[in-house]
Design an enzyme around this catalytic site. Structure first.
Site, short mmCIF file in Angstrom:
data_model
loop_
_atom_site.label_atom_id
_atom_site.label_comp_id
_atom_site.label_asym_id
_atom_site.label_seq_id
_atom_site.Cartn_x
_atom_site.Cartn_y
_atom_site.Cartn_z
N ASP A 58 56.23 -45.05 68.32
CA ASP A 58 56.37 -44.07 69.45
C ASP A 58 54.59 -43.53 70.75
OD1 ASP A 58 56.71 -41.13 70.76
OD2 ASP A 58 57.83 -41.41 69.17
N HIS A 101 54.88 -36.31 71.79
CA HIS A 101 55.55 -36.58 71.24
C HIS A 101 56.21 -37.37 70.21
CE1 HIS A 101 59.71 -38.72 71.88
NE2 HIS A 101 60.27 -37.91 71.66
N SER A 151 65.31 -37.28 69.41
CA SER A 151 64.09 -37.88 68.75
C SER A 151 63.46 -36.34 67.43
CB SER A 151 62.87 -37.34 69.94
OG SER A 151 62.89 -38.53 71.39
#
Length: 592
Positions: free
Chosen positions: A188, A231, A524
């Protein structure tokens, strides 16, 4: 009558059939220094090389009587001879990544040893939010005691507390599966080593953008080092956040933060996405290879592309052969469209549902969907201070507010001045002073929020309140450009706006502080729920193979939608308790 170039907010534009000539620009008085501070800075860098070269993946036919490494080195030398600049070698799949000119690509295509040349396609985070500390060295013993307030809606939806806190006392049950000895590799945007939620879980990482072993979610934007949007931190904490390790939370929320689905897993972090959530195929391939080399059991990828890649597909096939269970997000376009790597047969594709187990409209669907997980309004950890929280206080009353994206963080108390639509520096009138004030600015008028903010700042505002002009709420707005100078800026509802207008001239406090937890939506967010459940089931029976474990997850899922596997829900919502029970039942040796 004034004419404005921008005639809409947040992407909504009003079409004009005729745009008259603009009147001469009037010079306005601005506070000293604010004109320079509010000018945007732009990067002149480009992704295109000056020589017209492109980044590609070159796969060669295996050479007889040569090791994979020797073959790859020979291939790389062949590519260099025609002018390619090699950046990565992938011996496991007979592939290299390189920058090539059109002439070099044509020469490679004519090489009989070259199987294919394909673009090093971009990949992106699915569900990216908007927004050198020391790296933690070594893992701490995980906390075993916390609070049931850390159990998020998503955690409960996948039955995780039923596995490791069956009596609901906020403590890990002795001997219960909680992810111990299972390595989960997050591919990620990196993580924040300052956040306490992952201190016990993190055992190592690799930054494939900076080429070092510190996979921090940081990067330079216009030459300035900035933290990313969190994220990777959000997805990692959904899996591995530990009990009782709280940081800065929103007032009234659980002070211990959140718990992960598998709070005692070992966490590996591979950074392949930059601070904007963008990456490329070569780094994804390099990351999955690295995960394999580190002994990872599970790889979780909340990223992808709508285009497939033969080289990437082969890399995931090799990872499966090595025993890794790969899990990836389906994407957030809400269409019947396959994303990759989720679309490869060797990868579990994860879609999203809301808190009512209804299909999330943004979740991509199709025959490739394997499972679904909670993906709407998921609360998890983010970059420290990366989730702004707004508070407005006036005349002893607090007004709920929502900070604008890219706002500055800080507290300011001063006289509130009503600035109308904020279309000019002079809109704030005689009440404005370069010594500072709080600007109350109405939404609307065909003016971007950043223009309103610039004008208020040039008039001397040290904090800004945006007043909504509809009953839809008080936020979801943006200042558009993170590179500009901003002051604490937050938005209030229409009802609060009307009340605050009556308090103009009084002292008002605007407090925009950075929280360490954030609610996000996307496939996600659903993906790490499935990865966490996989870790729980595997820790219940480590003797299972990755193929057997995938079957356990799919067969134990709660069927949703049409009976059996369908395009929106796959086999259904992943269920930890059911998966652990089935894993123990099928364990080829006595389960611990």
């Amino acid at each position: 009558m004034k004419r404005w170039v921008w005639l809409g907010l947040l992407g909504g534009a009003v079409a004009c059939t005729k745009v008259p000539e603009r009147p001469p620009v009037e010079t306005e008085d601005v506070c000293p220094g604010t004109e320079e501070m509010s000018l945007p800075t732009r990067s002149q860098s480009s992704l295109d090389a000056e020589d017209g070269s492109e980044s590609v993946l070159i796969t060669f036919r295996p050479r007889v009587s040569a090791s994979a490494m020797a073959s790859t080195d020979a291939f790389a030398e062949d590519a260099r001879r025609v002018g390619a600049h090699v950046s990565h070698r992938f011996p496991r799949i007979n592939t290299i990544a390189a920058n090539v000119t059109p002439e070099a690509r044509a020469a490679l295509a004519n090489n009989p040893d070259v199987l294919r040349v394909e673009p090093n396609r971009p990949v992106h985070a699915f569900g990216m939010p908007s927004l050198s500390p020391s790296l933690w060295q070594g893992a701490l013993p995980p906390n075993t005691r916390g609070s049931t307030g850390e159990y998020t809606d998503g955690l409960k939806a996948v039955q995780a507390p039923q596995v490791w806190d069956a009596n609901g006392d906020g403590e890990l049950d002795v001997g219960a599966p909680s992810g111990t000895n299972i390595k989960v590799c997050i591919i990620d945007s990196g993580w924040d080593s300052r956040h306490p939620e992952l201190a016990a879980a993190y055992i190592g990482g690799k930054d494939f953008l900076d080429g070092d072993d510190e996979p921090l979610d940081q990067g330079k934007v216009d030459g300035v080092l900035q933290w990313g949007g969190g994220h990777g931190m959000h997805t990692a904490a959904t899996i591995a956040a530990q009990l009782g390790a709280g940081a800065h939370v929103r007032p009234g929320e659980e002070p211990n933060g959140v718990a992960g689905v598998a709070p005692t897993v070992s966490l590996l972090v591979a950074r392949v996405l930059n601070v904007n959530g963008d990456g490329n195929t070569a780094n994804v391939i390099a990351a999955i290879d690295w995960c394999v080399s580190q002994g990872a059991n599970i790889a979780s990828l909340s990223l992808g592309s709508v285009a497939d890649s033969d080289a990437e597909k082969l890399a995931f096939e090799k990872a499966q052969e090595a025993g890794v269970l790969a899990i990836a997000a389906t994407g957030n376009r809400g269409t019947n469209e396959t994303s990759y790597p989720a679309g490869y047969d060797t990868v579990i594709a994860v879609g999203a549902v809301d808190s009512n187990s209804a299909w999330a409209p943004f979740s991509q669907y199709g025959d490739f969907v394997s499972l679904v997980g909670p993906g709407v309004g998921v609360l998890s950890a983010t970059i420290v201070g990366g989730a702004p929280y707004g508070d407005v206080q006036a005349a002893g009353t607090r007004y709920a507010s929502e900070p604008l994206e890219y706002t500055a963080v800080g507290v300011y108390t001063g006289k509130m001045v009503y600035c109308g639509l904020g279309e000019r520096v002079s809109s704030c009138g005689q009440g404005a002073t370069c010594d500072g004030f709080v600007a109350l600015v109405d939404r609307g008028g065909g003016i971007l929020f950043q223009e309103k903010a610039r004008n208020a700042i040039r008039a001397g505002a040290k904090a800004i309140i945006i007043g909504n002009n509809t009953t839809e709420g008080g936020g979801g707005f943006t200042l558009t450009d993170p590179a500009e100078y901003w002051v604490p800026t937050t938005a209030v509802t229409l009802a609060s706006t009307n009340t605050l207008k009556g308090l103009a001239g009084q002292d008002v406090t605007v407090d925009v502080s950075g929280l360490d937890y954030l609610r996000q939506s996307g496939t996600s967010m659903a993906t790490p729920h499935v990865a966490g459940v996989a870790a729980l089931a595997w820790s219940a029976c480590p003797a299972l193979t990755n193929v057997q474990l995938r079957a356990v997850l799919q067969e134990s899922a709660h069927d949703l939608g049409d009976t059996g596997k369908d395009q929106k829900f796959g086999y259904g919502l992943v269920q930890a308790k059911a998966a652990v029970d089935l894993a123990k039942l099928r364990c080829p040796s006595p389960a611990p």
